[in-house]
Design an enzyme around this catalytic site. Sequence first.
Site, PDB file in Angstrom:
ATOM      1  N   ARG A   1       0.789  -1.238   0.000  1.00 30.71           N
ATOM      2  CA  ARG A   1       0.000   0.000   0.000  1.00 30.71           C
ATOM      3  C   ARG A   1       0.821   1.289   0.000  1.00 30.71           C
ATOM      4  O   ARG A   1       0.277   2.357   0.243  1.00 30.71           O
ATOM      5  CB  ARG A   1      -0.992   0.013   1.173  1.00 30.71           C
ATOM      6  CG  ARG A   1      -1.933  -1.173   1.211  1.00 30.71           C
ATOM      7  CD  ARG A   1      -3.151  -0.920   2.047  1.00 30.71           C
ATOM      8  NE  ARG A   1      -2.837  -0.581   3.436  1.00 30.71           N
ATOM      9  CZ  ARG A   1      -3.750  -0.272   4.351  1.00 30.71           C
ATOM     10  NH1 ARG A   1      -5.019  -0.238   4.017  1.00 30.71           N
ATOM     11  NH2 ARG A   1      -3.395   0.007   5.582  1.00 30.71           N
ATOM     12  N   ASP A   2       2.111   1.190  -0.294  1.00 29.77           N
ATOM     13  CA  ASP A   2       2.893   2.428  -0.460  1.00 29.77           C
ATOM     14  C   ASP A   2       4.109   2.150  -1.347  1.00 29.77           C
ATOM     15  O   ASP A   2       5.224   2.575  -1.030  1.00 29.77           O
ATOM     16  CB  ASP A   2       3.331   2.978   0.889  1.00 29.77           C
ATOM     17  CG  ASP A   2       3.751   4.442   0.804  1.00 29.77           C
ATOM     18  OD1 ASP A   2       3.396   5.098  -0.205  1.00 29.77           O
ATOM     19  OD2 ASP A   2       4.434   4.937   1.722  1.00 29.77           O
ATOM     20  N   ILE A   3       3.881   1.459  -2.436  1.00 28.99           N
ATOM     21  CA  ILE A   3       4.962   1.195  -3.381  1.00 28.99           C
ATOM     22  C   ILE A   3       5.263   2.478  -4.156  1.00 28.99           C
ATOM     23  O   ILE A   3       4.386   3.056  -4.800  1.00 28.99           O
ATOM     24  CB  ILE A   3       4.573   0.065  -4.363  1.00 28.99           C
ATOM     25  CG1 ILE A   3       4.405  -1.258  -3.615  1.00 28.99           C
ATOM     26  CG2 ILE A   3       5.614  -0.083  -5.461  1.00 28.99           C
ATOM     27  CD1 ILE A   3       5.673  -1.798  -3.019  1.00 28.99           C
TER      28      ILE A   3
END
Length: 379
Positions: free
Chosen positions: A77-79
């Site tokens: 959820r934060d690539i």
Amino acid sequence: MYSKWWRKPSSATLSSMMKESFHLYHLTLYVITELMQSDLHKIIVSPQPLTADHIKVFLYQILRGLKFLHSARILHRDIKPGNLLVNSNCVLKICDFGLARVEEKDPQAHMTQEVVTQYYRAPELLMAATHYTSAVDIWSVGCILAELLSRKILFQAQTPVLQLDLITDLLGSPSPDELRHVCEGARLHILNGKSKPVATGTLYNLSPQVTPEAVHLLCQMLTINPDKRVTCAQALTHPYLSEGRLRYHSCMCTCCSGVGGQRKFAIELEPVAPRPLDPNFDSGFTHVRQVRETLHRFIIDYCEKTQRTPLCINPSSAAFKLFARSSSSATYLLNCFQRLEPATSPETLRLITTWTCPALRAVQFSELLSCGDWDRWYT
């Protein structure tokens, strides 16, 4: 808290752990990972040239690491490029799991929408979908691939609404069926707006290195409908990544080995998790003390299983000698002692200091005494 989860393929690897002070306090826990000299964002904005081989190797490692995470039902959820560490040998590791969570199986369950840096946020998140899947990570990877090719952010807008407009400028207006999971306001914004045609042909203008295979993979990753977005396992079989896979496993990976001058490839080049991560592993915690005790047991078990010598500062290093000559050393000790019981004896303080970091024995206790705060800690 399973030790095997600390060694995920193409993810930041646990090298060791250290804790400060007595185990009853657990005030500070240090997780030491392997050294990575840079990250993908710094490389992209640097003048360093990026060849097609660089891009393919980087992309392969990102997808390889995400395949393992997704098989464990973990959503990162934060690539983004800043969360992809790279060392001098072009080995890439995924880091920063601060927003990660276990995938929610219940489609009726609401999930937070304020995840993923805006430039890499999937359309369903921009349109306030209350439930989403690992496809949000794939969208981010597609944005990163385009950024690697062009050395510029693909969708760079000031607000989520403008971000969505940039996406539809490239991919065209979605159909009503593709908007069934988004909020009503976003649906009306799209359907009442001007109809836009698909303009993915402009992806060829990203860079002279763009090939039909690269555009095909980009289009599979960058689809507005998350159900039609390619998965990590599917993306890894794409022809565009064949050279990246071969190069990585020929001379960069640790899963394959050289035998008799020949490379012996691992049976499973892109491994999956042995089992999904239990989403209820921390459900039994009712107090912070339980978390501290669990962490303490985990550290003890980890040290026994790995048979590692506790890490400490090298007192012979130039950096330590500079530190020891400065007032920072006494300040550091005082900060440590502030966390202890006021009645702790000098002998115990000396033992604690030595146990916490053996190299601190080089610091004279006269420095501490000269600070005038000694009476504050014991009588």
